[in-house]
Design a protein around this motif. Structure first.
Motif, PDB file in Angstrom:
ATOM      1  N   THR A 215       0.828  -1.205   0.000  1.00  0.00           N
ATOM      2  CA  THR A 215       0.000   0.000   0.000  1.00  0.00           C
ATOM      3  C   THR A 215       0.859   1.251   0.000  1.00  0.00           C
ATOM      4  O   THR A 215       0.564   2.223  -0.717  1.00  0.00           O
ATOM      5  CB  THR A 215      -0.935   0.005   1.225  1.00  0.00           C
ATOM      6  N   PHE A 216       1.933   1.255   0.799  1.00  0.00           N
ATOM      7  CA  PHE A 216       2.834   2.414   0.865  1.00  0.00           C
ATOM      8  C   PHE A 216       3.458   2.694  -0.496  1.00  0.00           C
ATOM      9  O   PHE A 216       3.721   3.852  -0.848  1.00  0.00           O
ATOM     10  CB  PHE A 216       3.935   2.160   1.900  1.00  0.00           C
ATOM     11  N   ALA A 217       3.658   1.649  -1.282  1.00  0.00           N
ATOM     12  CA  ALA A 217       4.232   1.805  -2.621  1.00  0.00           C
ATOM     13  C   ALA A 217       3.185   2.230  -3.651  1.00  0.00           C
ATOM     14  O   ALA A 217       3.500   2.360  -4.842  1.00  0.00           O
ATOM     15  CB  ALA A 217       4.884   0.498  -3.055  1.00  0.00           C
ATOM     16  N   GLY A 218       1.957   2.441  -3.197  1.00  0.00           N
ATOM     17  CA  GLY A 218       0.896   2.858  -4.106  1.00  0.00           C
ATOM     18  C   GLY A 218       0.317   1.720  -4.917  1.00  0.00           C
ATOM     19  O   GLY A 218      -0.277   1.945  -5.976  1.00  0.00           O
ATOM     20  N   ARG A 219       0.460   0.498  -4.415  1.00  0.00           N
ATOM     21  CA  ARG A 219      -0.028  -0.664  -5.128  1.00  0.00           C
ATOM     22  C   ARG A 219      -1.062  -1.411  -4.293  1.00  0.00           C
ATOM     23  O   ARG A 219      -1.339  -1.046  -3.156  1.00  0.00           O
ATOM     24  CB  ARG A 219       1.146  -1.572  -5.512  1.00  0.00           C
ATOM     25  N   THR A 220      -1.614  -2.484  -4.877  1.00  0.00           N
ATOM     26  CA  THR A 220      -2.666  -3.243  -4.210  1.00  0.00           C
ATOM     27  C   THR A 220      -2.323  -4.719  -4.228  1.00  0.00           C
ATOM     28  O   THR A 220      -1.897  -5.259  -5.255  1.00  0.00           O
ATOM     29  CB  THR A 220      -4.021  -3.035  -4.913  1.00  0.00           C
ATOM     30  N   LEU A 221      -2.503  -5.381  -3.094  1.00  0.00           N
ATOM     31  CA  LEU A 221      -2.262  -6.816  -3.001  1.00  0.00           C
ATOM     32  C   LEU A 221      -3.493  -7.568  -3.509  1.00  0.00           C
ATOM     33  O   LEU A 221      -4.623  -7.242  -3.149  1.00  0.00           O
ATOM     34  CB  LEU A 221      -1.980  -7.197  -1.553  1.00  0.00           C
ATOM     35  N   TYR A 222      -3.274  -8.556  -4.364  1.00  0.00           N
ATOM     36  CA  TYR A 222      -4.362  -9.321  -4.960  1.00  0.00           C
ATOM     37  C   TYR A 222      -5.122 -10.084  -3.870  1.00  0.00           C
ATOM     38  O   TYR A 222      -4.571 -10.953  -3.201  1.00  0.00           O
ATOM     39  CB  TYR A 222      -3.787 -10.295  -5.986  1.00  0.00           C
ATOM     40  N   ALA A 223      -6.397  -9.750  -3.686  1.00  0.00           N
ATOM     41  CA  ALA A 223      -7.185 -10.305  -2.590  1.00  0.00           C
ATOM     42  C   ALA A 223      -7.285 -11.820  -2.656  1.00  0.00           C
ATOM     43  O   ALA A 223      -7.259 -12.511  -1.627  1.00  0.00           O
ATOM     44  CB  ALA A 223      -8.579  -9.687  -2.592  1.00  0.00           C
TER      45      ALA A 223
END
Length: 240
Positions: A215-223
């Protein structure tokens, strides 16, 4: 009405629901008219499950058992999804392989993830098992194709064989994955290729730590991969 969210009480196929009208998610290239002229190289030619002739064999080989209804259509093992049609290569189960590569130990532990080119999220570098291919071979191939990391000489720990909450799943086509844990003493170079836009090592002390870093990197982890990653962490905790 068209349902996209199914109440838990109505998910089981054994529960009657005459008003159920799932949304057809079949893309243009997999509709019968398109398949009649050209079949994508990643998909089977059958326009409907009724055109599939080997359901008994598919059921016998399935990672997760499933039933076929009286019309010859396969039924998602977890029940209604709110979607019908096919946005995957095969009707019924689509076997996948998800190699979870972890380097280091303790607070220095890291996990290798890719940025998927289809939905732009951080995910395990896995993919579909090719026809005639074994899951162990697919684990090695997918990792090598998407990150350049070759672990053919490594023996992984098989974590499970499970349904994945894939965004393309429907009542009649779904993904079941063999997930495996690879342990390395330290990180190795990884370069994105094939279906990956990027490949990076991320902190992996816990799922919360990983999520925070992504999240800090501006990305999203695949749920859909969260349960697989948590299973890997549980396995690592048992080893510590």
């Amino acid at each position: 009405m068209t349902e996209t969210t199914v109440p838990a009480a109505l998910r089981p196929w054994s529960v009657g629901w005459p008003e159920y009208t799932p949304k057809d998610i079949t893309p243009a290239e997999l509709r019968p008219s398109a398949l009649a002229s050209q079949v994508p190289d990643w998909a089977e030619a059958a326009p409907t499950p009724a055109h599939v002739t080997d359901w008994a064999q598919r059921q016998a080989a399935a990672l997760v058992p499933f039933e076929v209804d009286v019309w010859g259509w396969p039924l998602h093992p977890q029940g209604r999804t709110g979607r019908t049609g096919r946005n995957l290569g095969r009707w019924g189960e689509n076997a996948a392989a998800d190699p979870i590569v972890v380097a280091g130990t303790g607070e220095h532990r890291q996990v290798l993830l890719i940025t998927r080119d289809d939905i732009g999220v951080e995910a395990i570098p896995g993919g579909m098992v090719d026809p005639g291919e074994t899951a162990p071979a697919a684990l090695v191939r997918e990792l090598r194709e998407e990150t350049g990391v070759d672990l053919a000489d490594h023996q992984p720990v098989i974590l499970g064989r499970d349904i994945v909450d894939d965004w393309r799943q429907s009542d009649h086509a779904w993904v079941a994955s063999t997930s495996a844990l690879y342990l390395l003493p330290a990180t190795v170079p990884a370069v994105a290729a094939d279906d990956a836009l990027d490949a990076n090592w991320w902190p992996f002390g816990s799922l919360d730590e990983l999520d925070a870093a992504v999240t800090f990197a501006g990305r999203t982890l695949y749920a859909a991969h969260r349960p697989l990653l948590q299973r890997a962490l549980d396995q690592l905790a048992d080893r510590d």
